[in-house]
Each structure stands twice: as structure tokens, then as C-alpha cells.
Motif scaffolding. Structure first.
Motif, PDB file in Angstrom:
ATOM      1  N   HIS A 180      -9.971 -20.529 -20.354  1.00  0.00           N
ATOM      2  CA  HIS A 180      -9.176 -20.934 -19.192  1.00  0.00           C
ATOM      3  C   HIS A 180      -9.850 -20.511 -17.885  1.00  0.00           C
ATOM      4  O   HIS A 180      -9.746 -21.208 -16.867  1.00  0.00           O
ATOM      5  CB  HIS A 180      -7.776 -20.316 -19.274  1.00  0.00           C
ATOM      6  CG  HIS A 180      -6.795 -21.160 -20.017  1.00  0.00           C
ATOM      7  ND1 HIS A 180      -6.888 -21.389 -21.370  1.00  0.00           N
ATOM      8  CD2 HIS A 180      -5.686 -21.832 -19.598  1.00  0.00           C
ATOM      9  CE1 HIS A 180      -5.887 -22.163 -21.755  1.00  0.00           C
ATOM     10  NE2 HIS A 180      -5.145 -22.459 -20.701  1.00  0.00           N
ATOM     11  N   ALA A 181     -10.512 -19.357 -17.910  1.00  0.00           N
ATOM     12  CA  ALA A 181     -11.130 -18.856 -16.680  1.00  0.00           C
ATOM     13  C   ALA A 181     -12.417 -19.595 -16.346  1.00  0.00           C
ATOM     14  O   ALA A 181     -12.756 -19.768 -15.160  1.00  0.00           O
ATOM     15  CB  ALA A 181     -11.408 -17.362 -16.815  1.00  0.00           C
ATOM     16  N   ALA A 182     -13.144 -20.052 -17.356  1.00  0.00           N
ATOM     17  CA  ALA A 182     -14.477 -20.618 -17.143  1.00  0.00           C
ATOM     18  C   ALA A 182     -14.524 -21.772 -16.137  1.00  0.00           C
ATOM     19  O   ALA A 182     -15.433 -21.816 -15.296  1.00  0.00           O
ATOM     20  CB  ALA A 182     -15.069 -21.055 -18.483  1.00  0.00           C
ATOM     21  N   PRO A 183     -13.564 -22.738 -16.150  1.00  0.00           N
ATOM     22  CA  PRO A 183     -13.663 -23.846 -15.186  1.00  0.00           C
ATOM     23  C   PRO A 183     -13.536 -23.413 -13.733  1.00  0.00           C
ATOM     24  O   PRO A 183     -13.920 -24.167 -12.824  1.00  0.00           O
ATOM     25  CB  PRO A 183     -12.495 -24.764 -15.586  1.00  0.00           C
ATOM     26  CG  PRO A 183     -12.185 -24.416 -17.003  1.00  0.00           C
ATOM     27  CD  PRO A 183     -12.467 -22.952 -17.115  1.00  0.00           C
ATOM     28  N   TYR A 184     -12.983 -22.225 -13.492  1.00  0.00           N
ATOM     29  CA  TYR A 184     -12.822 -21.766 -12.110  1.00  0.00           C
ATOM     30  C   TYR A 184     -14.108 -21.148 -11.550  1.00  0.00           C
ATOM     31  O   TYR A 184     -14.227 -20.981 -10.326  1.00  0.00           O
ATOM     32  CB  TYR A 184     -11.680 -20.749 -12.023  1.00  0.00           C
ATOM     33  CG  TYR A 184     -10.303 -21.365 -12.148  1.00  0.00           C
ATOM     34  CD1 TYR A 184      -9.656 -21.889 -11.031  1.00  0.00           C
ATOM     35  CD2 TYR A 184      -9.669 -21.439 -13.378  1.00  0.00           C
ATOM     36  CE1 TYR A 184      -8.390 -22.466 -11.144  1.00  0.00           C
ATOM     37  CE2 TYR A 184      -8.406 -22.022 -13.505  1.00  0.00           C
ATOM     38  CZ  TYR A 184      -7.775 -22.534 -12.383  1.00  0.00           C
ATOM     39  OH  TYR A 184      -6.528 -23.111 -12.491  1.00  0.00           O
ATOM     40  N   GLU A 185     -15.036 -20.801 -12.419  1.00  0.00           N
ATOM     41  CA  GLU A 185     -16.225 -20.103 -11.940  1.00  0.00           C
ATOM     42  C   GLU A 185     -17.022 -20.919 -10.929  1.00  0.00           C
ATOM     43  O   GLU A 185     -17.436 -20.380  -9.890  1.00  0.00           O
ATOM     44  CB  GLU A 185     -17.082 -19.666 -13.124  1.00  0.00           C
ATOM     45  CG  GLU A 185     -16.412 -18.576 -13.956  1.00  0.00           C
ATOM     46  CD  GLU A 185     -17.250 -18.126 -15.137  1.00  0.00           C
ATOM     47  OE1 GLU A 185     -18.342 -18.707 -15.346  1.00  0.00           O
ATOM     48  OE2 GLU A 185     -16.817 -17.200 -15.854  1.00  0.00           O
ATOM     49  N   PRO A 186     -17.267 -22.221 -11.154  1.00  0.00           N
ATOM     50  CA  PRO A 186     -17.992 -22.976 -10.118  1.00  0.00           C
ATOM     51  C   PRO A 186     -17.137 -23.288  -8.891  1.00  0.00           C
ATOM     52  O   PRO A 186     -17.675 -23.673  -7.855  1.00  0.00           O
ATOM     53  CB  PRO A 186     -18.407 -24.262 -10.844  1.00  0.00           C
ATOM     54  CG  PRO A 186     -17.418 -24.420 -11.945  1.00  0.00           C
ATOM     55  CD  PRO A 186     -17.068 -23.027 -12.375  1.00  0.00           C
ATOM     56  N   LEU A 187     -15.831 -23.127  -9.003  1.00  0.00           N
ATOM     57  CA  LEU A 187     -14.927 -23.442  -7.896  1.00  0.00           C
ATOM     58  C   LEU A 187     -14.685 -22.251  -6.981  1.00  0.00           C
ATOM     59  O   LEU A 187     -14.349 -22.418  -5.808  1.00  0.00           O
ATOM     60  CB  LEU A 187     -13.576 -23.929  -8.448  1.00  0.00           C
ATOM     61  CG  LEU A 187     -13.611 -25.113  -9.412  1.00  0.00           C
ATOM     62  CD1 LEU A 187     -12.219 -25.380  -9.977  1.00  0.00           C
ATOM     63  CD2 LEU A 187     -14.156 -26.365  -8.720  1.00  0.00           C
ATOM     64  N   VAL A 188     -14.828 -21.041  -7.532  1.00  0.00           N
ATOM     65  CA  VAL A 188     -14.577 -19.812  -6.773  1.00  0.00           C
ATOM     66  C   VAL A 188     -15.884 -19.036  -6.740  1.00  0.00           C
ATOM     67  O   VAL A 188     -16.242 -18.354  -7.695  1.00  0.00           O
ATOM     68  CB  VAL A 188     -13.461 -18.977  -7.426  1.00  0.00           C
ATOM     69  CG1 VAL A 188     -13.240 -17.686  -6.660  1.00  0.00           C
ATOM     70  CG2 VAL A 188     -12.167 -19.778  -7.509  1.00  0.00           C
ATOM     71  N   THR A 189     -16.605 -19.157  -5.652  1.00  0.00           N
ATOM     72  CA  THR A 189     -17.940 -18.563  -5.571  1.00  0.00           C
ATOM     73  C   THR A 189     -17.972 -17.264  -4.773  1.00  0.00           C
ATOM     74  O   THR A 189     -19.013 -16.605  -4.719  1.00  0.00           O
ATOM     75  CB  THR A 189     -18.911 -19.560  -4.939  1.00  0.00           C
ATOM     76  OG1 THR A 189     -18.446 -19.934  -3.623  1.00  0.00           O
ATOM     77  CG2 THR A 189     -19.041 -20.816  -5.794  1.00  0.00           C
ATOM     78  N   ASP A 190     -16.855 -16.897  -4.148  1.00  0.00           N
ATOM     79  CA  ASP A 190     -16.838 -15.698  -3.315  1.00  0.00           C
ATOM     80  C   ASP A 190     -16.078 -14.548  -3.964  1.00  0.00           C
ATOM     81  O   ASP A 190     -15.736 -13.561  -3.307  1.00  0.00           O
ATOM     82  CB  ASP A 190     -16.222 -16.011  -1.956  1.00  0.00           C
ATOM     83  CG  ASP A 190     -14.808 -16.563  -2.060  1.00  0.00           C
ATOM     84  OD1 ASP A 190     -14.370 -16.893  -3.188  1.00  0.00           O
ATOM     85  OD2 ASP A 190     -14.132 -16.679  -1.015  1.00  0.00           O
ATOM     86  N   ALA A 191     -15.786 -14.659  -5.249  1.00  0.00           N
ATOM     87  CA  ALA A 191     -15.090 -13.596  -5.972  1.00  0.00           C
ATOM     88  C   ALA A 191     -15.463 -13.696  -7.448  1.00  0.00           C
ATOM     89  O   ALA A 191     -15.880 -14.760  -7.930  1.00  0.00           O
ATOM     90  CB  ALA A 191     -13.571 -13.705  -5.795  1.00  0.00           C
TER      91      ALA A 191
ATOM     92  N   LEU B 145      -1.403 -29.135 -12.690  1.00  0.00           N
ATOM     93  CA  LEU B 145      -2.648 -29.284 -11.945  1.00  0.00           C
ATOM     94  C   LEU B 145      -3.845 -28.855 -12.787  1.00  0.00           C
ATOM     95  O   LEU B 145      -3.778 -27.884 -13.547  1.00  0.00           O
ATOM     96  CB  LEU B 145      -2.611 -28.441 -10.669  1.00  0.00           C
ATOM     97  CG  LEU B 145      -1.523 -28.765  -9.641  1.00  0.00           C
ATOM     98  CD1 LEU B 145      -1.628 -27.821  -8.457  1.00  0.00           C
ATOM     99  CD2 LEU B 145      -1.614 -30.217  -9.189  1.00  0.00           C
ATOM    100  N   SER B 146      -4.947 -29.561 -12.628  1.00  0.00           N
ATOM    101  CA  SER B 146      -6.207 -29.131 -13.215  1.00  0.00           C
ATOM    102  C   SER B 146      -6.755 -27.966 -12.394  1.00  0.00           C
ATOM    103  O   SER B 146      -6.284 -27.701 -11.272  1.00  0.00           O
ATOM    104  CB  SER B 146      -7.206 -30.284 -13.195  1.00  0.00           C
ATOM    105  OG  SER B 146      -7.568 -30.580 -11.846  1.00  0.00           O
ATOM    106  N   PRO B 147      -7.757 -27.244 -12.893  1.00  0.00           N
ATOM    107  CA  PRO B 147      -8.357 -26.188 -12.065  1.00  0.00           C
ATOM    108  C   PRO B 147      -8.842 -26.715 -10.713  1.00  0.00           C
ATOM    109  O   PRO B 147      -8.620 -26.070  -9.681  1.00  0.00           O
ATOM    110  CB  PRO B 147      -9.515 -25.684 -12.931  1.00  0.00           C
ATOM    111  CG  PRO B 147      -9.046 -25.909 -14.334  1.00  0.00           C
ATOM    112  CD  PRO B 147      -8.291 -27.212 -14.274  1.00  0.00           C
ATOM    113  N   GLU B 148      -9.495 -27.891 -10.710  1.00  0.00           N
ATOM    114  CA  GLU B 148      -9.981 -28.453  -9.451  1.00  0.00           C
ATOM    115  C   GLU B 148      -8.830 -28.760  -8.502  1.00  0.00           C
ATOM    116  O   GLU B 148      -8.902 -28.480  -7.288  1.00  0.00           O
ATOM    117  CB  GLU B 148     -10.791 -29.724  -9.712  1.00  0.00           C
ATOM    118  CG  GLU B 148     -12.109 -29.501 -10.440  1.00  0.00           C
ATOM    119  CD  GLU B 148     -11.936 -29.299 -11.949  1.00  0.00           C
ATOM    120  OE1 GLU B 148     -12.924 -28.959 -12.619  1.00  0.00           O
ATOM    121  OE2 GLU B 148     -10.793 -29.470 -12.462  1.00  0.00           O
TER     122      GLU B 148
END
Length: 554
Positions: free
Chosen positions: A334-345, A535-538
Motif C-alpha cells: 500500500h505504501a509503495a505507490p506513494y513513494e514517487p508521489l511524495v519526494t520530500d518525506a 481515491l487512488s494514491p495519485e
């Protein structure tokens, strides 16, 4: 009492001074300069002067007892300051600063007098620091050289190697990285001044014993550049914090403190002066314990993505739809798709485990809540910790209070990767029952939890803990403007639990934020079955504004 380290001669770094012939043909005896350092008496020494002249003097005073030779740069002279830093570190002597406008420099004069300085190497625009009158009649020699590597090398006898160009933003890190045994010439980009002719020589400096047990943590602000050089000259370790003034906020600093266990720490930077509780924060950082994702502060450096539910029960959320190993894999997925979306944390997977489950039955204790024994949850909590997963224990207390239930899980909350969540929907008044009324909690009870959790965290020197307040109606936590956010041991979060259509969810989000107290983090929940659509991660990152620090899935 300060224990002074006696100066010792290190042949590999002694300076070659000029030798002249006497009238009888014998060599003139080489001039020598003594330097003495000592570890600061206190565990923590604060150097928070805003004025670079005072900051340089304060750092010198913290680390050096005497120095026959010092290096001097003028404030606002980048070229002179960088080469002066190279010289000071190479020689093993303090770097002091004189004012840019030629004004009187009481701090500089006082430090030269205290050190017993007899020779000043003035680099670049520096003129010498004090007049004869200011120096109290001392016969202090000033050797002035331009900010040219060749001139500095000639007067010091140091082999400075190749020139390393360093701009303003890189200067603190470059000075912190200077090696006393292998100095380099630092200078700003661009053409350097022409070297001078005969600039003379300095006395040979007998370096003091390096202060290997002393750590200087520095914000790296421009005013502390000379102090960083002085620390390296003394043989102290320098760790830059990237501007962070809470030691818990630097993962590199926490790791270093935990590994080296320094005898003394110097906090160098004007920002440290405004950091309340610096002493206990340093002791917490010194444990070396890190949160999943690094450091000891949760936000803004972490972004959590959580599975919500109860072990062994898929009816209470997705967390319980598989065994613990499966839940670990699912949380990471579940966390993996957020990695390219959240680059400052750092994106960190999380479990939110319902520890006390709201019940339709009063139960033996009459509180309409089933408290799962802490030891039954421990396998899940420990497996999460080993996998780098943060854990939040959720309380649904029925007719008892949140503090009483939190106390049941003290042993788990004493683990560094475990936080707490309060679910007011399931906090009943004496005559209420679940699913007939929506519960609520008074702000005073919430603040008692803040105090309890903060005290536990401080006592055990733990990384900052997350306290989540679930809410989908304002009335669930009345008077929330009185929420206690003053305890820096705890990061308090308001978590919007609304479900249904995205328009309704956004309306709930906006309403809850209208009465937001200062300094709270925010969370958002995505429901698989109840949202229309989920909602999707994006879409979550694009549509939920401002961006939450926790996204949970139920």
C-alpha cells in the motif's frame, strides 16, 4: 574543573619556520607556539551568538585554553574566511573573526587576551583585529597575507594541495570536512587574488591533543563558519544538522550520537538559542534509536500509509484479513505507490491496530469495550518493528476513559515505533450505548492523554510519538481549540474519518480544518467499501489539500 590536555608535538604536522644565520654562523633557534585544548566541563555547551565575531570567540573559548597563534578573517569576506579556515584547521589553532565595518570588537580582543595570543595570521581583508591600545599594550605580531592559497601555504608551511572551489551554500560542509592531517585550500569560485611576495613565516605550532570525545553539532548558518573551523582545528567531530535545531530531527546526528557516545557536545548556531528543552532532546537523540524512516521526529520528514483493523478479524478492517506476515507485505504494498508521489518525506508503511474493541455488550467490567491483552498484540507489534513499519494502537473505550485504557498498553507504547489513537466515536457517556449514539470526548480528557503519553515518552527517552484523534464531526471533540500541542514529545494529529462520496468527504475535511489548533498534523482515511469512489494514491495526493501526513485504509 576543566582538565587541560597538555600540548604534544606531532612531527607530521609541525610547521617549518624560517631560519636565519646569526653573526657567529649558528642557526637561529626556531620559534615555537603552544596550543592547549580541553573538553568542555558541561555535557552540553551552547554557542548561539548571532554575531559572527562573538560566535567565533565563544567557540574558541569552549574548546581552547591557550593559543600563541590564531588565524583571523574579516566578517563578510568569503575568500578570506575560507582560506583562513583551511589555515586554522591545518595549524590546529582557533579561527577568529573581526568586524566588517572596523568597529570595536570587544569579544575578539577579550578572546585574544584570554588565549595569550602573540601572533595573528590575518587572511584576506582582515587587518589584525585590535589596535595596540585595544590589545592592552601587548606586543602582538600581525602577519597579513592576501586570500591566495600560495601566500597562505608560504606563511604557514602547510601543503594545502589543490584548490577546492566552494560556494556559499557548500562552505559550512566543506569546512566541516577539512582534515587536520591533510588540509586543502578552500576558495570561492572565480579568480583568486595574486599571491604576495615575501610574507614571512609563523612560529612552528605544537598541536594540542585532539578532542576526539567532543562533538560539535552545527546548524551550518553562515555566522558559524569560523566556529566550525575552530572545532575541526581542535580535533572535535563536526556534524551538520541541515539547519535543524532539534537534535531528534537529524537522522545522521542521532546515528552518530548513538555510535560514538561523545563526552561533550557543543551546539553551534544561533537557532539553538531558541530551541526549548535542548538538553532533554539531546539526551533522547543520544540513545541512537530511530523511527522507521529515520530520525526521531515524525513530521514533516515522514509520510505514513496505514492498514486499519484488528488482528484476526476482517470485519473490522483490512489489517485483519490476513496473518501478520501477510499484513506486513500488504502494508508495504500500500505504501509503495506513494513513494514517487511524495519526494520530500520518507514514505513509511504503518499498522493501526484496534487494541480495545467497542462492544454491544457491557461485559464483566460494564464498560462496553473489549480490551485485548497487550501480549496478544505483541507479535504483530514486534513483526511490524522488524519490518520498518510504524504501529498505532487504537482505543475504543466505551464507558471508561482513554487514559485508563492507554495504561493497559504501556509496555507496547514503551517501544520506539508505537503510537496511540483515540476514537471518540466509541467513547460513551454513562447512559449511552454503541450504534445508538455517536460518542464524544471532552478536551480535558484528551489533554490528559497528551500529558500521559508525553511523560511516558520523556521518561524513557523515546523518539517522538504519534497521537491520532479520529474525528468526522466537530461535536466529537468539543473545544478542540484548547487542545494541548505544547508537548514536543508528541505529534498530535487530527484524522478525518469521513466516508461516502468525495464531495461529502471534502466538506468534512474543510469543516474540521476550520477549527484546527496550531501545530497539528492531519490524516485522511480511504474506505474500500464505503467511499464512492475510493481515491487512488495519485488522486489522494492531488485532491486532498493540504497534503495529509497519514493516509489510512479501511
Amino acid at each position: 574543573m576543566r582538565s587541560t590536555s597538555m600540548p604534544i608535538a606531532l612531527a607530521a604536522v609541525l610547521l617549518a619556520s624560517g631560519c636565519g644565520a646569526t653573526g657567529g654562523g649558528e642557526e637561529e633557534e626556531q620559534r615555537r607556539a603552544a596550543v592547549a585544548t580541553s573538553v568542555p566541563d558541561a555535557r552540553l555547551t551552547l554557542v548561539a551568538d548571532e554575531d559572527p565575531v562573538a560566535s567565533a570567540a565563544s567557540t574558541s573559548r569552549a574548546l581552547f585554553d591557550t593559543a600563541d597563534v590564531v588565524v583571523l578573517a574579516r566578517s563578510g569576506d568569503p575568500a578570506g574566511s575560507l582560506l583562513a579556515a583551511s589555515a586554522a584547521v591545518g595549524l590546529g589553532v582557533p579561527l577568529l573573526v573581526e568586524p566588517a565595518d572596523g568597529a570595536a570588537a570587544d569579544a575578539l580582543t577579550a578572546e585574544l587576551d584570554r588565549l595569550g595570543t602573540t601572533t595573528v595570521l590575518a587572511v584576506g581583508d582582515a587587518e589584525g583585529g585590535t589596535s595596540d591600545e585595544d590589545a592592552g599594550g601587548t606586543d602582538r605580531e600581525v602577519v597579513a597575507v592576501p586570500a591566495a592559497a600560495e601566500s597562505v601555504a608560504a606563511v604557514t608551511g602547510l601543503d594545502l594541495g589543490e584548490v577546492q572551489e566552494t560556494d556559499d551554500g557548500q562552505a559550512p560542509a566543506a569546512v566541516a570536512a577539512l582534515d587536520p592531517g591533510d588540509p586543502v585550500a578552500l576558495q570561492p569560485p572565480g579568480d583568486a587574488p595574486d599571491p604576495a611576495g615575501d610574507v614571512g613565516t609563523l612560529p612552528a605550532v605544537d598541536r594540542a591533543e585532539p578532542l576526539e570525545g567532543t562533538l560539535v553539532m552545527a546548524t551550518g548558518d553562515a555566522g558559524s563558519l569560523a566556529g566550525i573551523a575552530t572545532a575541526r582545528a581542535a580535533g572535535a567531530r563536526v556534524q551538520l544538522t541541515g539547519g535543524v535545531t532539534d537534535p531528534r530531527g537529524s537522522a545522521d546526528l542521532v546515528a552518530l550520537l548513538g555510535e560514538e557516545e561523545p563526552d561533550a557536545v557543543v551546539a553551534l548556531g544561533a537557532g539553538f538559542g531558541a530551541e526549548e528543552g535542548l538538553d532533554w532532546k539531546l539526551e533522547t537523540a543520544a540513545t541512537g534509536t530511530q523511527l522507521p524512516g529515520g530520525g526521531q521526529l515524525l513530521f514533516p520528514g515522514h509520510f505514513l500509509v496505514a492498514l486499519y483493523g484488528h488482528p484476526g478479524s476482517g470485519a473490522l478492517g483490512v489489517l485483519g484479513e490476513q496473518d501478520v506476515a501477510g499484513a506486513v507485505e500488504r502494508a508495504q504494498a500500500h505504501a509503495a505507490p506513494y513513494e514517487p508521489l511524495v519526494t520530500d518525506a520518507a514514505v513509511v508503511p504503518a499498522f493501526e491496530i484496534i487494541a480495545t474493541v467497542a462492544s454491544e455488550f457491557a461485559g464483566p467490567d460494564g464498560n462496553y469495550s473489549t480490551e485485548v491483552p497487550a501480549e496478544d498484540l505483541r507479535p504483530w507489534v514486534e513483526a511490524a518493528g522488524q519490518a520498518g513499519i510504524y504501529v498505532v494502537l487504537d482505543l475504543q473505550p466505551g464507558r471508561t476513559d482513554f487514559v485508563a485504557q492507554a495504561e493497559l498498553y504501556r509496555s507496547l507504547l514503551e517501544l520506539p515505533h508505537v503510537g496511540l489513537a483515540l476514537d471518540p466515536e466509541w467513547r460513551l457517556a454513562p447512559n449511552q450505548v454503541h450504534l445508538t449514539q455517536i460518542g464524544s470526548v471532552g478536551i480535558d480528557e484528551v489533554n490528559r492523554v497528551v500529558t500521559w503519553l508525553a511523560d511516558l515518552t520523556r521518561a524513557a527517552a523515546l523518539p517522538q510519538k504519534l497521537l491520532v484523534l479520529h474525528q468526522f464531526q466537530v461535536r466529537m471533540i468539543p473545544e478542540r481549540e484548547r487542545l494541548d500541542t505544547s508537548r514536543e514529545e508528541v505529534a498530535v494529529m487530527v484524522h478525518a474519518d469521513g466516508q461516502g462520496g468525495q464531495g461529502d468527504k471534502q466538506a468534512t475535511w474543510s469543516t474540521l480544518r476550520q477549527t484546527a489548533p496550531d501545530a497539528v498534523a492531519w490524516g485522511w482515511k480511504n474506505f474500500y467499501d464505503e467511499d464512492a469512489p475510493m481515491l487512488s494514491p495519485e488522486e489522494t495526493i492531488a485532491q486532498v489539500s493540504p497534503r495529509p501526513q497519514l493516509i489510512s485504509y479501511q
